[in-house]
Design a protein around this motif. Sequence first.
Motif, PDB file in Angstrom:
ATOM      1  N   ASN A  28      -1.682 -18.323 -20.765  1.00 29.80           N
ATOM      2  CA  ASN A  28      -2.497 -17.940 -19.611  1.00 29.80           C
ATOM      3  C   ASN A  28      -3.952 -18.367 -19.715  1.00 29.80           C
ATOM      4  OD1 ASN A  28      -0.251 -16.543 -18.516  1.00 29.80           O
ATOM      5  ND2 ASN A  28      -0.669 -14.842 -19.900  1.00 29.80           N
ATOM      6  N   LYS A  29      -4.399 -18.728 -20.896  1.00 27.64           N
ATOM      7  CA  LYS A  29      -5.800 -19.106 -21.071  1.00 27.64           C
ATOM      8  C   LYS A  29      -6.096 -20.414 -20.336  1.00 27.64           C
ATOM      9  CE  LYS A  29      -6.560 -17.010 -25.581  1.00 27.64           C
ATOM     10  NZ  LYS A  29      -6.868 -17.262 -26.992  1.00 27.64           N
ATOM     11  N   PRO A  30      -7.216 -20.456 -19.626  1.00 29.04           N
ATOM     12  CA  PRO A  30      -7.581 -21.724 -18.978  1.00 29.04           C
ATOM     13  C   PRO A  30      -8.018 -22.749 -20.026  1.00 29.04           C
ATOM     14  CG  PRO A  30      -9.278 -20.075 -18.624  1.00 29.04           C
ATOM     15  CD  PRO A  30      -8.150 -19.381 -19.322  1.00 29.04           C
ATOM     16  N   ILE A  31      -7.732 -23.988 -19.746  1.00 21.21           N
ATOM     17  CA  ILE A  31      -8.144 -25.064 -20.642  1.00 21.21           C
ATOM     18  C   ILE A  31      -9.579 -25.455 -20.281  1.00 21.21           C
ATOM     19  CG2 ILE A  31      -7.734 -27.448 -21.329  1.00 21.21           C
ATOM     20  CD1 ILE A  31      -4.783 -26.978 -20.772  1.00 21.21           C
ATOM     21  N   PRO A  32     -10.495 -25.399 -21.250  1.00 21.95           N
ATOM     22  CA  PRO A  32     -11.883 -25.768 -20.933  1.00 21.95           C
ATOM     23  C   PRO A  32     -12.029 -27.282 -20.818  1.00 21.95           C
ATOM     24  CG  PRO A  32     -11.679 -25.180 -23.242  1.00 21.95           C
ATOM     25  CD  PRO A  32     -10.327 -24.953 -22.622  1.00 21.95           C
ATOM     26  N   PHE A  33     -12.446 -27.717 -19.674  1.00 19.49           N
ATOM     27  CA  PHE A  33     -12.723 -29.136 -19.462  1.00 19.49           C
ATOM     28  C   PHE A  33     -14.236 -29.324 -19.484  1.00 19.49           C
ATOM     29  CE2 PHE A  33      -8.534 -28.808 -17.448  1.00 19.49           C
ATOM     30  CZ  PHE A  33      -7.902 -29.858 -18.073  1.00 19.49           C
ATOM     31  N   MET A  34     -14.689 -30.101 -20.431  1.00 21.51           N
ATOM     32  CA  MET A  34     -16.113 -30.358 -20.552  1.00 21.51           C
ATOM     33  C   MET A  34     -16.500 -31.489 -19.601  1.00 21.51           C
ATOM     34  SD  MET A  34     -16.797 -28.078 -22.724  1.00 21.51           S
ATOM     35  CE  MET A  34     -18.495 -28.424 -23.042  1.00 21.51           C
ATOM     36  N   PRO A  35     -17.447 -31.238 -18.727  1.00 25.24           N
ATOM     37  CA  PRO A  35     -17.854 -32.301 -17.800  1.00 25.24           C
ATOM     38  C   PRO A  35     -18.575 -33.431 -18.537  1.00 25.24           C
ATOM     39  CG  PRO A  35     -19.292 -30.406 -17.577  1.00 25.24           C
ATOM     40  CD  PRO A  35     -18.194 -30.014 -18.527  1.00 25.24           C
TER      41      PRO A  35
END
Length: 122
Positions: free
Chosen positions: A60-67
């Motif tokens: 359920n954890k969102p995947i962190p996308f680094m801009p």
Amino acid sequence: MLQRTSYVTDLKVTTVSYSSVIQLGDSEIINGFSRAIAVQREEEVFYSDEGSFSAYPVFNKPIPFMPIREQLVQQTSHIFPVLKVKKIDILGISASSILHIGNSQNISLESRIKHIRQLRPR
């Protein structure tokens, strides 16, 4: 999208499984998604209420996308717009993986696996 032709003389793939794809030719969007719960036990016991993805936070954890904050400059030159490969030999493609021969615009792949090992008390 990049216009280039791909030639593969010989393609051999032994196994494709679990939300995996062999894509021959161009594609605009590829989305792959796979999730699994892998339980290893010293005793062969199965509980009927196990296997719920919602019980484990990893699913359920969102995947962190680094801009990307830096300016990207790209210059390409395709003098000969043909990609030639003599042979591709793959033993296995699994867990939301893709073998893609061709051009793609957008690709997004996600695979989440919860490994559980249950050992007998010593």
